[in-house]
Design an enzyme around this catalytic site. Structure first.
Site, PDB file in Angstrom:
ATOM      1  N   GLY A  67      44.795 112.321  79.009  1.00 48.02           N
ATOM      2  CA  GLY A  67      44.732 113.470  79.920  1.00 48.02           C
ATOM      3  C   GLY A  67      43.541 114.375  79.726  1.00 48.02           C
ATOM      4  O   GLY A  67      42.757 114.586  80.640  1.00 48.02           O
ATOM      5  N   GLU A 105      41.568 118.473  82.429  1.00 49.17           N
ATOM      6  CA  GLU A 105      42.313 119.618  81.898  1.00 49.17           C
ATOM      7  C   GLU A 105      41.405 120.725  81.335  1.00 49.17           C
ATOM      8  O   GLU A 105      41.767 121.423  80.395  1.00 49.17           O
ATOM      9  CB  GLU A 105      43.324 119.169  80.835  1.00 49.17           C
ATOM     10  CG  GLU A 105      44.307 118.138  81.354  1.00 49.17           C
ATOM     11  CD  GLU A 105      45.354 117.732  80.330  1.00 49.17           C
ATOM     12  OE1 GLU A 105      45.534 118.443  79.334  1.00 49.17           O
ATOM     13  OE2 GLU A 105      46.000 116.685  80.541  1.00 49.17           O
ATOM     14  N   LYS A 110      40.682 128.210  59.540  1.00 49.31           N
ATOM     15  CA  LYS A 110      40.115 127.277  60.517  1.00 49.31           C
ATOM     16  C   LYS A 110      38.587 127.309  60.467  1.00 49.31           C
ATOM     17  O   LYS A 110      37.931 126.262  60.448  1.00 49.31           O
ATOM     18  CB  LYS A 110      40.627 127.640  61.909  1.00 49.31           C
ATOM     19  CG  LYS A 110      40.075 126.800  63.050  1.00 49.31           C
ATOM     20  CD  LYS A 110      40.648 127.264  64.388  1.00 49.31           C
ATOM     21  CE  LYS A 110      40.053 126.498  65.551  1.00 49.31           C
ATOM     22  NZ  LYS A 110      40.453 125.082  65.550  1.00 49.31           N
ATOM     23  N   GLU A 161      51.184 106.173  70.305  1.00 43.55           N
ATOM     24  CA  GLU A 161      50.197 106.086  69.225  1.00 43.55           C
ATOM     25  C   GLU A 161      50.356 104.756  68.506  1.00 43.55           C
ATOM     26  O   GLU A 161      51.468 104.342  68.202  1.00 43.55           O
ATOM     27  CB  GLU A 161      50.403 107.239  68.239  1.00 43.55           C
ATOM     28  CG  GLU A 161      49.516 107.170  67.004  1.00 43.55           C
ATOM     29  CD  GLU A 161      50.115 106.360  65.877  1.00 43.55           C
ATOM     30  OE1 GLU A 161      49.315 105.809  65.091  1.00 43.55           O
ATOM     31  OE2 GLU A 161      51.338 106.247  65.775  1.00 43.55           O
ATOM     32  N   HIS A 182      42.085 111.786  66.364  1.00 46.55           N
ATOM     33  CA  HIS A 182      42.014 112.854  65.374  1.00 46.55           C
ATOM     34  C   HIS A 182      40.881 112.625  64.376  1.00 46.55           C
ATOM     35  O   HIS A 182      40.585 113.487  63.553  1.00 46.55           O
ATOM     36  CB  HIS A 182      43.345 112.979  64.630  1.00 46.55           C
ATOM     37  CG  HIS A 182      44.488 113.299  65.549  1.00 46.55           C
ATOM     38  ND1 HIS A 182      45.209 112.316  66.203  1.00 46.55           N
ATOM     39  CD2 HIS A 182      45.019 114.476  65.952  1.00 46.55           C
ATOM     40  CE1 HIS A 182      46.142 112.888  66.947  1.00 46.55           C
ATOM     41  NE2 HIS A 182      46.045 114.189  66.820  1.00 46.55           N
TER      42      HIS A 182
END
Length: 760
Positions: A433, A485, A18, A665, A695
């Site tokens: 969200g 969130e 990552k 989507e 994304h």
């Protein structure tokens, strides 16, 4: 008997994968630095294998996605990306403005990039299998090159298909559903695969692993003839081991007749494969690769039982290799660093590295190793005990009645009550969200978890983030708001931390796509909610605005499917336990005055069995679980969200969930998902169209958004349409989010005015 493992997670002990990718994308390291770092991970992966198993693969470390790698290998570069320019093109295909569509790999939570086969004119562009084999061969390490089989590659791909029946009447990309078209593309692929196999044989490879999980889908005789022909064309260059997983092969007798040396069968996800071996036998001239260890679940195996299974299998074949049931990349790397699990749980767990150890242990037990015998006995005693049982929770599930799964007022009446309260405009705008989880947010969360700040300080910080996001949304002009969130690490993990019977890990990271990781919770006991989970933050957000703020929950099917779940009770019972916990939360939100509640179910389609013959049983309890937790007052508007699913296949089941609004989507799929509603007669639910791809860091243009919405309006009445991004915004930054949402709201307002000039 030998041992084989494959699919070991590439993430690294400290998430090095990552870090490498994201630092490269940010320009913090060079391509040379990236290559050196990836090579260290290659060595690390193989070192893990070499400690425990006899056979292991190469060509496993993809820079993004192994399906994308296969597309690049065969030169399937869509024309919009121009001539292939190495990593710049590779990452543009993966995450650029016009990136390939992303969807789930079979019935898992791994996302792959869908190849676009504009023509069947393939050529060997990048021989990744040879490069990786040579990398290890030069170090004196013998590996089994791993390839995605031609048939599975084609099944996962899309090709041009004219859809004259649609109102668009254009040439669209669609899954290949014609055997004739499959044959056409396979004929073009086979020479290229032969070229790859010949290059590997010349380099010294003796065996290649060919992953062909699409052979577990329901297949026709014509498709099996095509698969047989593919392997006839590939045979004779080197030995081929065909690996299948996630389900039983669709036709065992055809499978075992394939002209290959080794056949891999998943003996965990189903009983059919084992029954067929015992009933129909196994060819004595082939190697049986028995997938006996669960590659998708973290539970430790009963080594004594597995050894008995291996002994039985050895009677059915001349040469046996034992293996994991499917790729290990569905698991975290190791349970060893976990030091805060509930009592009695850690010794019951086996992550990827422990699965390798289990293979070695089974082999040692069969060979009579005394230490293996003692360890196997110790494990059996651990697994014989029970933890996490709550009888009152089980009784609540047993007491459920049919009316518990049904809202008291039908949709057509509910929606009028809701609109009287909400008074929303045409084409209402909202988000899914989450909002950006900035470095500051992550640092404060870490500081709170590590005890460097108090709970009061952390809550005050979260309140400030909520205040900011409410202000931003009001300034942009969104119609239905969210609280952002900021207190949530992950949409499943957040709830897992607040529910009894579910454990979370500190280091149990799993790759979902690209560099995106998550930590699947572990459902080890009966699930119960003992206190409100979201009430404080959502109520505070609603107190700051007169606009409706959505209560945000993750649905029971998604919590179940994105967790490692217990195997001692039926899945539907676990789903109902989670649904009852969420229902308690819904009722508390209603009491607090929350008028809109979103219950996300992105894993609803993903959890369906591979074979459609098994769908009815799954969807029966999945639908009931959602309806149980969403059994709200009729005035409460229930939303749900799904992303990157093949809606065409499951739209009838989705409709039965009885929500009021669904967001989907529609950006990477270029709006084609909307065609799912063409043939569904009587669709009357509201639909939130995901009009831009979160994304990708690219900011969508207003005109692009309007085109998607206008396309949707050809099929769906404008009165039913909502406008939103296609997923949550937590992975993006504010500099991308604000202009993107402004363009989205402006596009909706312009279309709103066009459709209703009286709108101001």
């Amino acid at each position: 008997m030998r041992t084989l493992a494959y699919g070991f997670p590439k993430l690294g002990d400290r998430r090095e994968f990552k870090s490498l990718l994201e630092n490269f994308w940010k320009g913090k390291i060079t391509e040379e630095d990236l290559t050196e770092g990836m090579n260290r991970l290659r060595d690390w992966m193989v070192d893990n294998y070499r400690q425990y198993v006899d056979l292991f693969p190469s060509n496993e470390l993809s820079y993004y996605d192994f399906v994308l790698d296969t597309a690049v290998m065969v030169g399937a570069i869509p024309s919009r990306f121009g001539k292939y320019q190495g990593l710049s093109t590779y990452f543009e295909m993966a995450r650029g403005k016009r990136a390939l569509e992303m969807t789930k790999y079979f019935n898992t939570n791994y996302h792959y990039l869908v190849p676009e086969l504009e023509t069947p004119n393939f050529h060997l562009l990048k021989n990744f299998p040879l490069e990786d084999y040579n990398y290890f061969s030069q170090k004196g390490i013998d590996t089994l090159p791993r390839l995605l089989a031609p048939y599975t590659f084609l099944v996962l791909s899309k090709a041009p298909k004219r859809t004259d029946s649609s109102p668009f009447a254009v040439l669209q990309l669609a899954p290949i559903d014609s055997v004739d078209v499959l044959q056409q593309y396979a004929s073009a692929l086979i020479p290229l695969y032969r070229e790859v196999l010949k290059s590997l044989a010349s380099a010294g490879a003796k065996v290649v692993l060919m992953e062909d999980p699409a052979l577990t889908k329901e297949m026709t005789d014509e498709e099996w003839r095509l698969v047989t022909e593919i392997y006839h064309q590939l045979a004779g260059i080197l030995d081929i081991y065909v690996l299948t997983y996630y389900d039983s092969v669709s036709n065992y007798e055809r499978f075992v007749q394939l002209p290959v040396k080794g056949l891999g069968l998943d003996l965990v996800s189903n009983v059919e494969n084992l029954e067929n071996i015992k009933k129909l036998g196994f060819p004595q001239d082939k190697v049986l690769i028995a997938g006996i260890l669960n590659g998708r679940q973290v539970w430790r195996a009963n080594i004594e039982q597995k050894a008995r299974l291996v002994e039985d299998l050895s009677k059915e074949c001349r040469e046996l290799v034992i293996s994991n049931s499917c790729p290990l990349f569905h698991l975290p790397i190791s349970v060893e660093p976990e030091d805060q699990l509930p009592e009695g749980l850690k010794e019951r767990l086996a992550f990827a590295r422990e699965k390798l150890q289990e293979l070695k242990l089974i082999k040692g037990l069969i060979e009579g190793d005394r230490q293996a015998l003692e360890e196997a006995s110790r494990i059996s005693k651990i697994l014989a005990t029970d933890i996490g049982r709550r009888d009152h929770v089980r009784e609540r599930v047993r007491s459920l009645k049919e009316e518990d799964f049904r809202r008291s007022v039908p949709y057509r009446e509910r929606i009028k009550l809701q609109q009287d309260i909400l008074n929303l405009p045409l084409l209402p705008t909202t988000t899914i969200g989450s909002f950006p989880q900035t470095e500051e947010v992550r640092k404060m969360r870490t500081a709170y978890r590590n005890g460097r700040i108090t709970q009061e300080e952390y809550k005050a910080f979260i309140k400030k983030q909520i205040e900011h996001v409410i202000k931003v949304q009001e300034e942009i002009g969104l119609d239905v708001l969210v609280h952002g969130e900021f207190e949530r690490t992950d949409m499943v993990e957040f709830f897992a931390e607040k529910l009894e019977g579910i454990a979370t890990t500190k280091h149990g990271w799993v790759l979902s796509y690209g560099s995106r990781v998550y930590r699947p919770p572990i459902i080890y006991g009966d699930v119960e909610r003992t206190h409100p989970m979201t009430l404080e933050e959502i109520s505070y957000a609603q107190s700051l605005t007169s606009k409706p703020v959505k209560g945000m929950l993750t649905g029971p099917v998604t919590i179940l499917n994105w967790s490692y779940y217990r195997e001692d009770v039926p899945k539907h019972e676990i789903a109902y336990q989670i649904a009852l916990a969420l229902l308690d939360e819904v009722r508390d939100l209603e009491k607090a005055g929350i008028k809109v509640i979103q219950i996300d179910e992105p894993a609803f389609r993903e959890g369906a069995p591979i074979k459609r013959r098994d769908w009815e049983k799954y969807f029966d309890w999945a639908i009931k679980a959602f309806r149980l937790c969403s059994n709200a007052q009729p005035q409460t508007q229930i939303h749900t969200h799904m992303c990157y699913s093949e809606f065409n296949e499951v739209i009838e089941y989705i409709y039965q969930m009885d929500f009021d609004v669904i967001s989907i989507e529609a950006s990477r799929s270029k709006g084609e998902i909307i065609a799912a509603f063409e043939n569904f007669k009587g669709w009357d639910r509201q639909i939130g169209i995901g009009v831009y791809d979160i994304h990708s860091p690219a900011i969508p243009e207003k005109e692009e958004i309007k085109r998607i919405l206008e396309r949707a309006m050809k099929v769906i009445p404008v009165e039913l349409l909502w406008v939103n991004p296609d997923c949550g915004l937590k992975t993006r930054n504010w500099e991308e989010v604000i202009p993107s949402l402004r363009n989205m709201v402006d596009a909706a307002r312009e279309l709103r005015t066009e459709k209703n000039p009286a709108t101001t």
